[in-house]
Enzyme design. Structure first.
Site, PDB file in Angstrom:
ATOM      1  N   CYS B 155       0.807  -1.220   0.000  1.00 36.62           N
ATOM      2  CA  CYS B 155       0.000   0.000   0.000  1.00 36.62           C
ATOM      3  C   CYS B 155       0.842   1.273   0.000  1.00 36.62           C
ATOM      4  O   CYS B 155       0.300   2.381  -0.003  1.00 36.62           O
ATOM      5  CB  CYS B 155      -0.941  -0.010   1.192  1.00 36.62           C
ATOM      6  SG  CYS B 155      -1.753  -1.617   1.363  1.00 36.62           S
ATOM      7  N   HIS B 296      -2.703   7.659   6.515  1.00 41.20           N
ATOM      8  CA  HIS B 296      -3.046   6.416   5.799  1.00 41.20           C
ATOM      9  C   HIS B 296      -4.443   6.007   6.239  1.00 41.20           C
ATOM     10  O   HIS B 296      -5.296   5.718   5.401  1.00 41.20           O
ATOM     11  CB  HIS B 296      -2.012   5.350   6.122  1.00 41.20           C
ATOM     12  CG  HIS B 296      -2.170   4.072   5.349  1.00 41.20           C
ATOM     13  ND1 HIS B 296      -2.173   4.024   3.980  1.00 41.20           N
ATOM     14  CD2 HIS B 296      -2.316   2.792   5.771  1.00 41.20           C
ATOM     15  CE1 HIS B 296      -2.314   2.764   3.585  1.00 41.20           C
ATOM     16  NE2 HIS B 296      -2.403   1.995   4.646  1.00 41.20           N
ATOM     17  N   HIS B 331      -9.896   1.866   0.545  1.00 39.85           N
ATOM     18  CA  HIS B 331      -8.455   1.636   0.462  1.00 39.85           C
ATOM     19  C   HIS B 331      -8.133   1.206  -0.959  1.00 39.85           C
ATOM     20  O   HIS B 331      -8.504   0.106  -1.385  1.00 39.85           O
ATOM     21  CB  HIS B 331      -8.048   0.554   1.456  1.00 39.85           C
ATOM     22  CG  HIS B 331      -6.563   0.442   1.627  1.00 39.85           C
ATOM     23  ND1 HIS B 331      -5.651   1.056   0.799  1.00 39.85           N
ATOM     24  CD2 HIS B 331      -5.815  -0.240   2.537  1.00 39.85           C
ATOM     25  CE1 HIS B 331      -4.428   0.783   1.204  1.00 39.85           C
ATOM     26  NE2 HIS B 331      -4.483  -0.004   2.254  1.00 39.85           N
TER      27      HIS B 331
END
Lengths: 194, 402, 85
Positions: B155, B296, B331
């Site tokens: 990620c 995040h 996400h």
């Protein structure tokens, strides 16, 4: 500006796996992580000598995590569902994670999906820029039979590694050092046994 | 080995962007959603199955076409918009001096699903299972004949791609680089996160006391980075727009690995803290000089708690205002670093702090600076973007605006 | 029906791909997580998969499984109660 040196190299194949004893969790790892760990182990480098946050780990995974992706996907209909462990390895950088965990290396990471032709120069650049002082470079080519069939290339299982540092080593890294496999074959140190 | 310039003199700036996300096509849709603090998370019927923990996802609104190459589609849509918005600058740069760096975790994984189920799948869709080919083909289709790379660092990929692009420019290997981030919603990823029991059944709520998981999302996002050589901006003909000269620069970055566990971050946030410090050092900034942080913030119990600790570690009690966008987009994995950097650029251009969509009650332990609703500010010139990922990866990027 | 401890241990070993360990080496009451076998959070999820695959028990919420995962004995007790007849 300090020159970058090759301090160690290694090259491993599938045949090296059965004798590998790299921790109690080794069998849980996917094949790519196993090959990557084996290649790093075979460098014969004592990472305790270095500040962990100054050691970068860089990986080139020839087909990304496709071999593991196929294994995960093919197992999805098993009773109980797909494997959570295997899912964690459906990322090319999972192998970096395993290397970092085993050797406690906390520096920056790079991971390319491709063969390794830019890996050494990108790793050297990290050191030149001061983002790291050392770099563990690993090139993995892990194509299982199932993945080979999917993307229509020959199967293969191999990995090689190079340890780069400033100032001194076996020899200086040059801009002609693009083919890691032949570099590692020429310089190979004896593999660690046991 | 080609030696980089001693002082890395070439500033690297954002010349244009494009995006296709859960809130719609185009950067304009992102801007509106940011202003409204809205959420693009919604029920996606194709994931309505006991195989998946939830059907609430950040899906790109589709017309229902059965696409065998969504990765190509989303990347292309974003890249076309980005190129168009940087048209004047790109016109002055020959194709051999334009590179491309792709960030993706799963490339066109849709092809694996289709082939395994004997559904129609073109050779191109199959080819794009491999990120390096997806990158090469995107470059060829969009006039980039310079260096091409495909990065995949979980990620954190998007931030790494931006760093790689900046380095190409600073080394003189390219004058412009297309940074493209793409990941698609797939049964593969839904099944995987379900197996990890990582999905919030009701949709993610980053930094909320009732948060319990992430919401998978998909996006295509692209940024055109250019070296801010004076020649690109000096001549202003009557055709040049006032804002044609890119002003949002990449000031610095940092990366680290927790070396702790494959899917769980280090509880003490020390790895992320180190990445932040490296970015500050490269940017020659003190923590107090950061005006805003885009977190995040996946909405999992562990990530948001760890991020809170990392922020306190670096900023102490004086944490700058920060917020998380995953309640808006979900996400988006390999696209996250790119699309969330675009969000930062929008906020910097328009001088407002983004909020945190879907937040109800702030969790205990979250630093005091969390921004709930968007608000205008006099100054948002130094922005820190954070991402963390599986495999212990941490990334931090700092943007600057004059 | 009694749960065979040996069979359960073998299922655990296979499910988690533990190397260099046999059912005889696993103590019935030793902790599975943290110390003892030293399993982690992903292993817990794999055990959830194992429970469904080998014993037909579906765990919706990992918190439900936590007390059961203390040791092999608590796991066996859990299975004995929850196993579909």
């Amino acid at each position: 500006m300090n020159k970058i040196f090759i301090a160690a190299t290694s090259k491993v194949a599938a045949a090296d796996l059965p004798s590998a004893r790299l921790g109690p969790r080794f069998a849980r790892l996917d094949l790519q992580s196993q090959m990557a760990l084996l290649a790093v182990e075979s460098l014969g480098v004592d990472f305790q000598e270095f500040s962990p946050d100054r050691v970068a780990v860089c990986l080139a995974a020839k087909i990304g995590s496709l071999s593991t992706d196929v294994e995960f996907w093919n197992g999805r209909d098993g009773a109980g569902g797909p494997s959570p462990t295997l899912f964690a390895y459906t990322l090319p950088s999972a192998a970096i994670g395993e290397i970092a965990i085993r050797h406690k290396l906390t520096g920056p990471n790079l991971c390319f999906v491709d063969d390794d032709k830019i890996l050494l120069s990108e790793a050297a650049d990290l050191i030149q820029r001061g983002e790291a002082d050392y770099c563990v470079c690993v090139s993995c080519a892990v194509v299982t039979a199932a993945a080979a069939e999917l993307i229509q290339i020959p199967p293969e299982t191999g990995a090689c590694a190079v340890f780069l540092q400033r100032g001194e080593g076996l020899r200086e890294l040059t801009e002609f050092d693009r083919d890691m496999k032949s570099l590692c074959a020429n310089f190979c140190r004896p593999k660690i046994s046991g | 080995m080609r030696e980089p310039p001693a002082n890395f003199p070439t500033p690297v700036a954002i010349a244009g962007c494009g995006a296709t996300t859960a809130v719609g096509r185009g950067v304009e849709a992102l801007r509106s959603a940011l202003r409204a603090n809205s959420s693009g998370l919604r029920a996606c019927e194709k994931f309505d199955s006991p195989r998946f923990q939830s059907k609430i996802t950040g899906a790109i609104p589709q017309t229902g076409n059965d696409n065998d190459n969504p990765a190509w589609q989303f990347a292309t849509d974003a890249l076309e918009e980005a190129r168009s918005s940087a048209l004047e600058i790109l016109k002055k740069i020959p194709a051999e001096r334009i590179g491309l760096v792709l960030s993706t975790t799963k490339a066109n994984i849709a092809a694996l699903e289709r082939i395994s189920e004997n559904r129609l799948c073109s050779e191109t869709a199959r080819r794009h299972l491999q990120g390096n080919f997806l990158a090469a083909d995107l470059a060829a289709a969009h006039g980039a004949r310079g260096p091409v790379q495909c990065v995949s660092v979980a990620c954190v990929s998007g931030l790494v791609a931006i760093q790689q692009a900046a380095k190409l420019i600073q080394r003189g290997a390219a004058d412009a680089v297309f940074v493209v981030g793409v990941d698609t919603l797939s049964n593969f990823v839904m099944a995987g996160f379900t197996a990890l029991k990582a999905i919030d059944p009701n949709g993610c709520r980053p930094f909320d006391k009732d948060r319990c998981g992430l919401s998978p999302g998909e996006a295509g996002a692209a940024i055109v980075l250019v070296g801010q050589a004076s020649s690109l901006c000096s001549s202003k003909s009557q055709l040049d727009r006032q804002d044609a000269c890119p002003t949002i620069k990449i000031l610095g970055w940092g990366g680290s690995n927790d070396a702790n566990h494959l899917t769980g971050p280090s509880r003490d946030g020390s790895g992320l803290a180190r990445a932040i410090r490296s970015a500050l050092k490269m940017s020659k900034l003190l923590p107090a000089e950061i005006d805003y942080i885009n977190a995040h913030g996946t909405g999992t119990p562990y990530n948001d708690a760890m991020e809170s600790i990392a922020l306190k570690n670096v900023f102490g009690e004086a944490c700058p205002p920060f917020s998380g966008a995953k309640g808006m987009l979900g996400h988006t994995l390999g696209a996250a670093g790119v699309v969330e950097t675009i969000l930062c650029a929008i906020a910097m251009q328009e001088k407002f702090l983004p909020g945190t969509p879907r937040l109800n009650t702030i969790a205990e332990g979250v630093p005091a600076g969390l921004v709930r609703e968007p608000r205008s500010v006099a100054k948002i010139n130094r922005v820190l973007k954070l991402n963390t990922g599986f495999g212990g990866a941490n990334g931090a990027l700092i943007l600057g605006h004059e | 029906m009694n749960i065979s401890m040996n069979e359960l241990k073998a299922n655990i070993i296979e499910s988690l791909r533990l190397q260099d360990i046999t059912p005889e080496k696993i103590d019935d009451d030793a902790p599975l997580f943290g110390t003892g076998l030293g399993l982690d959070s992903i292993d817990a999820l794999e055990l959830v998969v194992m429970l469904e695959r080998d014993y037909g028990i579906v765990i919706k919420d990992i918190a439900e499984g936590r007390p059961a995962f203390q040791s092999v004995r608590t796991l066996a007790d859990f299975i004995a109660v929850k196993r579909p007849k």
